[in-house]
Design an enzyme around this catalytic site. Sequence first.
Site, PDB file in Angstrom:
ATOM      1  N   CYS A 121      35.187 -26.353  19.878  1.00  0.00           N
ATOM      2  CA  CYS A 121      34.322 -25.601  18.964  1.00  0.00           C
ATOM      3  C   CYS A 121      32.902 -25.524  19.526  1.00  0.00           C
ATOM      4  CB  CYS A 121      34.321 -26.260  17.581  1.00  0.00           C
ATOM      5  SG  CYS A 121      33.380 -25.330  16.363  1.00  0.00           S
ATOM      6  N   CYS A 122      32.388 -26.665  20.016  1.00  0.00           N
ATOM      7  CA  CYS A 122      31.041 -26.657  20.603  1.00  0.00           C
ATOM      8  C   CYS A 122      30.988 -25.731  21.822  1.00  0.00           C
ATOM      9  CB  CYS A 122      30.611 -28.070  21.004  1.00  0.00           C
ATOM     10  SG  CYS A 122      30.171 -29.145  19.624  1.00  0.00           S
ATOM     11  N   CYS A 204      24.894 -28.467  13.428  1.00  0.00           N
ATOM     12  CA  CYS A 204      25.633 -27.611  12.499  1.00  0.00           C
ATOM     13  C   CYS A 204      25.887 -28.364  11.188  1.00  0.00           C
ATOM     14  CB  CYS A 204      26.965 -27.214  13.125  1.00  0.00           C
ATOM     15  SG  CYS A 204      26.801 -26.130  14.541  1.00  0.00           S
ATOM     16  N   CYS A 207      28.875 -30.786  10.675  1.00  0.00           N
ATOM     17  CA  CYS A 207      28.939 -31.880  11.657  1.00  0.00           C
ATOM     18  C   CYS A 207      27.708 -32.774  11.619  1.00  0.00           C
ATOM     19  CB  CYS A 207      29.113 -31.309  13.068  1.00  0.00           C
ATOM     20  SG  CYS A 207      30.617 -30.347  13.248  1.00  0.00           S
ATOM     21  N   CYS A 232      27.176 -32.735  22.253  1.00  0.00           N
ATOM     22  CA  CYS A 232      27.894 -31.471  22.104  1.00  0.00           C
ATOM     23  C   CYS A 232      28.236 -30.856  23.448  1.00  0.00           C
ATOM     24  CB  CYS A 232      27.075 -30.490  21.285  1.00  0.00           C
ATOM     25  SG  CYS A 232      25.478 -30.128  22.013  1.00  0.00           S
TER      26      CYS A 232
END
Length: 249
Positions: A121-122, A204, A207, A232
């Site tokens: 995702c990162c 984010c 997170c 990240c």
Amino acid sequence: MTAADKQTTADSLDRQLADLDLSERLALVSRLSGRAVFTTSLGIEDQVITAAIGLARLPITVSTLETGRLFKETFDLIGETEERFGMVIERFVPEQADIDAYAAKYGLNGFYDSVEARHACCHVRKLKPLARALDGASIWVTGLRRGQSGNRASTPFAEYDAERDLIKVNPLADWSIEDINAYVEREAVPTNPLHKRGYPSIGCEPCTRAIKPGEPERAGRWWWENDEKRECGLHVAEAAATSAIPTPA
Ligand code: SF4
């Protein structure tokens, strides 16, 4: 310039920057050949650098990675900062096809399920937009501080980033959080209201959580993972993360 030349330049710059104050450090960086890009997360350290660039009108591009999962407070701070310093903050967003491919493989919030899914995702929401933000840049300015975490304790003022083939400059490397707060107060720098609600480090929304008294500054980032050096991937080699990336249709 070859990689060896850039390494030599970075080593020399690292020594020069040590004796300068923040505005002198950034002014020196802005005079180097090639485009300088500062990427801001809108965190308090980055707000200090943005202020120093904006107040001196330095020719350093200010960019941010708008991941699509930011807190509303962070999003609002982008506009407030542009207005305060009369600047434009360039925004880099993820590709919709990448997000769709990620969601199909892991689920939109699949980052809670495994480190692999989180890195993926990162990669989609941060690392790929970062690559676009730094495209054509020779210098990358960051707000890293040695005091932020053990992982950042040896942050230099300047280093050659071989993975991205550019010189990375960390002009706040030796600043304490007290130095940061004093600058913010003195220059009336706008900051994220979440800092006062227990969020020293803000990423984010899904997170990031507030930290408890006595916890390390970055303890609220990806708090469900056990690795104390979790990042990240923006400031560490991407390593295994890339193997987990789904290919967009
Ligand atoms: S911090 Fe969380 S939501 Fe943001 S890009 Fe990384 S895993 Fe995705």
